[in-house]
Design an enzyme around this catalytic site. Structure first.
Site, PDB file in Angstrom:
ATOM      1  N   CYS A  79      -0.203  -1.079  -5.486  1.00 47.46           N
ATOM      2  CA  CYS A  79      -1.017  -0.574  -4.376  1.00 47.46           C
ATOM      3  C   CYS A  79      -2.457  -0.278  -4.780  1.00 47.46           C
ATOM      4  O   CYS A  79      -3.396  -0.641  -4.070  1.00 47.46           O
ATOM      5  CB  CYS A  79      -0.362   0.648  -3.736  1.00 47.46           C
ATOM      6  N   HIS A 134       1.071   6.504  -3.433  1.00 52.22           N
ATOM      7  CA  HIS A 134       0.800   5.232  -2.776  1.00 52.22           C
ATOM      8  C   HIS A 134      -0.521   5.306  -2.023  1.00 52.22           C
ATOM      9  O   HIS A 134      -0.879   6.345  -1.476  1.00 52.22           O
ATOM     10  CB  HIS A 134       1.936   4.894  -1.802  1.00 52.22           C
ATOM     11  N   HIS A 146      -1.477  -3.027   2.778  1.00 54.04           N
ATOM     12  CA  HIS A 146      -1.135  -2.493   1.458  1.00 54.04           C
ATOM     13  C   HIS A 146      -0.090  -3.390   0.808  1.00 54.04           C
ATOM     14  O   HIS A 146       0.301  -4.413   1.362  1.00 54.04           O
ATOM     15  CB  HIS A 146      -0.610  -1.063   1.585  1.00 54.04           C
TER      16      HIS A 146
END
Length: 174
Positions: A79, A134, A146
Site C-alpha cells: 500500500c 494501511h 489502493h
C-alpha cells in the site's frame, strides 16, 4: 458669506473623508480578491496534481500486492510503496510506510475529503484498531484506489464494509 465658507468646509471635509474611506475599501477589496484568486490557484494546482496522480495509479490496476515491496519497482506494490510511487510523479515525496505517511501533510476530516487525499486504516493482521496499517488514495465519490492482497491495485468503497469500519484518518499532501 461666513455661513457659505463654513458649509463649503464641511462639504469638503466630508468629501475628503469619503474619498479616503473609499480608497481604503478598494485597497482592502483588491487584497481580498488577490488572496481569493491565490487560494483558487493553489486549489486548482492541487486538483490537477491529484488527477495526474490518480490517472497514473489507475494504470497499475491489477498489479499484484506484495508486503514490503521495493519502492524501485512497479511489478508489485504494497500500500505505501504504491502511494509513494504515485505521489512522487507529481513532486510529492512521501515517507516509506503507511504509519509515517499518516504524519505527512495536514489533517482533513472525512466529511471534507478531496480527490488526492491520503486515507488511513487500521486493518489486517497487524491492526489493533488504533495503529495505522494501511493507506489508500481517495479518488472521490466514496471510492479509494489502493492495493492489498488479491486483486492487487484496485478500487474499493470507503463507505462500506471493512474500509468503513477500519477508517482512522485522512491527510492532505497536495
Amino acid at each position: 458669506m461666513r455661513t457659505q465658507n463654513t458649509l463649503f468646509q464641511k462639504v469638503l471635509t466630508l468629501g475628503l473623508c469619503a474619498a479616503v474611506t473609499s480608497i481604503g475599501f478598494f485597497a482592502t477589496g483588491a487584497a481580498s480578491v488577490h488572496a481569493a484568486s491565490s487560494t483558487v490557484s493553489v486549489q486548482a494546482t492541487a486538483t490537477s496534481k491529484a488527477q495526474k496522480a490518480i490517472t497514473l495509479g489507475k494504470r497499475y490496476l491489477g498489479v499484484p500486492y506484495k508486503f514490503g515491496a521495493s519502492t524501485s519497482t512497479t511489478r508489485n506494490f504494497d500500500c505505501s510503496s504504491f502511494t509513494k510511487y504515485v505521489f512522487k510523479s507529481v513532486g510529492v515525496t512521501l515517507p516509506r510506510t503507511a504509519a509515517e505517511q499518516s504524519k505527512s501533510g495536514v489533517a482533513v476530516s472525512r466529511s471534507n475529503l478531496r480527490a488526492g487525499d491520503l486515507v488511513f486504516f487500521s486493518s489486517g493482521s497487524r491492526a489493533n484498531g488504533r495503529n495505522v496499517t494501511h493507506v489508500a488514495i481517495y479518488v472521490g465519490n466514496g471510492k479509494i484506489l489502493h492495493t492489498y492482497g488479491s486483486p492487487g491495485v484496485t478500487y474499493s468503497n470507503l463507505n462500506a464494509g471493512n474500509w468503513d469500519r477500519t477508517y482512522l484518518k485522512a491527510r492532505r499532501v497536495l
